[in-house]
Design a protein around this motif. Sequence first.
Motif, PDB file in Angstrom:
ATOM      1  N   TRP A   1       0.955  -1.233  -0.025  1.00  0.00           N
ATOM      2  CA  TRP A   1       0.168  -0.058   0.022  1.00  0.00           C
ATOM      3  C   TRP A   1       0.862   1.048   0.015  1.00  0.00           C
ATOM      4  O   TRP A   1       0.823   2.075  -0.879  1.00  0.00           O
ATOM      5  N   LEU A   2       1.854   1.517   1.074  1.00  0.00           N
ATOM      6  CA  LEU A   2       2.515   2.645   0.915  1.00  0.00           C
ATOM      7  C   LEU A   2       3.524   2.998  -0.111  1.00  0.00           C
ATOM      8  O   LEU A   2       3.539   3.814  -0.577  1.00  0.00           O
TER       9      LEU A   2
ATOM     10  N   ALA B   1       5.890   5.787  -0.519  1.00  0.00           N
ATOM     11  CA  ALA B   1       5.492   7.246  -0.121  1.00  0.00           C
ATOM     12  C   ALA B   1       6.400   7.831   0.978  1.00  0.00           C
ATOM     13  O   ALA B   1       6.688   8.911   0.916  1.00  0.00           O
TER      14      ALA B   1
ATOM     15  N   TYR C   1       0.667  15.672   3.824  1.00  0.00           N
ATOM     16  CA  TYR C   1       1.139  14.121   3.686  1.00  0.00           C
ATOM     17  C   TYR C   1       0.557  13.416   4.840  1.00  0.00           C
ATOM     18  O   TYR C   1       0.710  12.341   5.186  1.00  0.00           O
TER      19      TYR C   1
ATOM     20  N   GLY D   1       1.112   5.480  -1.457  1.00  0.00           N
ATOM     21  CA  GLY D   1       0.060   5.340  -0.448  1.00  0.00           C
ATOM     22  C   GLY D   1      -1.343   4.921  -1.064  1.00  0.00           C
ATOM     23  O   GLY D   1      -2.233   5.740  -1.285  1.00  0.00           O
TER      24      GLY D   1
END
Length: 501
Positions: A42-43, A46, A218, A73
């Motif tokens: 997922w990240l 990031a 962020y 992200g």
Amino acid sequence: MVLWSLVLGALLVVIVGYVCLPGILRQRRPQEPPLDKGTVPWLGHAIAFRRNTFEFLKCMWTKHGDVFTVQLGGQYFTFVMDPLSFGPILKDAKRKLDFSQYARGLVLKVFGYRAINGNNQMIHSASTKHLMGNGLEDLNKVMLDSLSLIMLGPKGRSLDASCWREDGLFHFCYDILFKAGYLSLFGYTKDKEQDLLQAEELFTQFRKFDLLFPRFVYSLLGPREWLEVGRLQHLFYKMLSVKHNQEKDGISNWICYMLRFLREQGAAPDMQDKFNFVMLWASQGNTGPTSFWALFFLLKHPEAMRAVREEATQVLGKARLEAGQSFPFQLSALQCTPVLDSVMEETLRLRAAPALFRVVHEDYILKMASGKEYRLRHGDIVGLFPYLSVHMDPDIHPEPTAFKYNRFLNPNGTRKVDFHKAGKKIHHYTMPWGSGVSICPGRFLALSEIKLFVLLMVTYFDIELVDPDTPMPPVDPQRWGFGTIQPTHDVRFRYRLQPTE
Ligand code: HEM
Ligand SMILES: *[C@@H]1O[C@H](CO)[C@@H](O)[C@H](O)[C@H]1NC(C)=O
């Protein structure tokens, strides 16, 4: 108890699975750019991206070439690094790439403002009317009065004005530009001294927000900072509220036009307050820092300072400021300063680093200048970071990290617009204002006010660094992608009004 743990556990698995699965399952399809999902589900990348966008993209560019897709992200971003291929993305004749969808989300999160339909068009038509052409000439007058008021006080030059004072250059520039810009756009009351105090207080709070801003965007704030941001937002809504400001006169036509539009569209008063906050941010967040860099580069490059001063004397004549006077200044001079214009372009090339984003609305074929074609997926985001791919390209700008005050001047002293990459003339040779539908609508005002300020500083003041050998302060790596970058610390300087004899 056991049952609950099981249910919760199962729920967690479902949620994590739901969130991460699309990432894990996504594979590069034929004709798509190289895909780099990173190692963290997922990240993706990031953390590296947010820590230092510049270094991260440089690394990916080296690894994957001119086009690549990265996961940040849970979202997929395709970065295009070849400026000769920007044209179709920025023109987007088929309207498949959408700017406002991306901007709406950001503005709602950061400023609490829920954009009305036609928000973008409204901003741009207000700006064409009031921040350019005749509208801009009127604003320049107001800006000159505001700068005089702030730099000299309500009574003009005082008698003891020519003693030396010391300050941080960044703070000095940001403070003056912010207050002048804010008062000129958002208006005065009958009581100027009170207005100055209010502007000062607003700036103090604005800086607190400014410092938290990149990590807020962020979602990286700690609980305390998060509460602080909430407090600041509410304070700005209040200080900028339309109700509170009804008694003001001299609110700029720009703001009036947009607020009238919002009222006509039935926007609630609290949305109008929030809109004011967005506009305060957009209009004041970059001009102060840019003025700082411009003056700092001039102070570090005496040959550039000499050239700017010489040009200023040519267009303004020998400047004299008597006691009790405010700055005498021919505003038409702003049109005839190719040297200062080049200094501004060079300053922005070195220090303005916006990231441009567009949401891909329908599957899209990206045609590169090389003739190669890439497929981009619906729902992904296209990103440009011209600072790295244009401003710092040694082919377009030899010795790209050096400040050359005359980089944007032809040998005959006119503005230089011919720049080349790989032997081809390049249209986007700097992009400090973004480009295409989202180009900064305040760019002409921004340039006028910064130039006005710099001209006043070099014409009427003596200025010097406290330590002439002060090195260039490092830039704060968290601000890549957010417009003009800021130094990690301030630089001491001293200034005085030039003595009258
Ligand atoms: C040196 C100063 C400035 C810089 C470097 C700058 C740069 C930018 C950039 C890069 C964008 C976004 C482009 C994008 O997302 O693609 C932007 C948007 C914007 N700027 Fe500026 N700007 C400056 C000064 C100003 C001033 C003085 C005003 C107004 C008085 C202003 C008003 C705006 C507005 C309203 C937007 C949002 C436009 C939209 O939503 O489409 N800016 N600016
Ligand atoms: C100045 O030089 C540039 C290119 O070097 C040229 O395009 C331009 O026409 C010249 N302008 C004048 C007024 O001589």
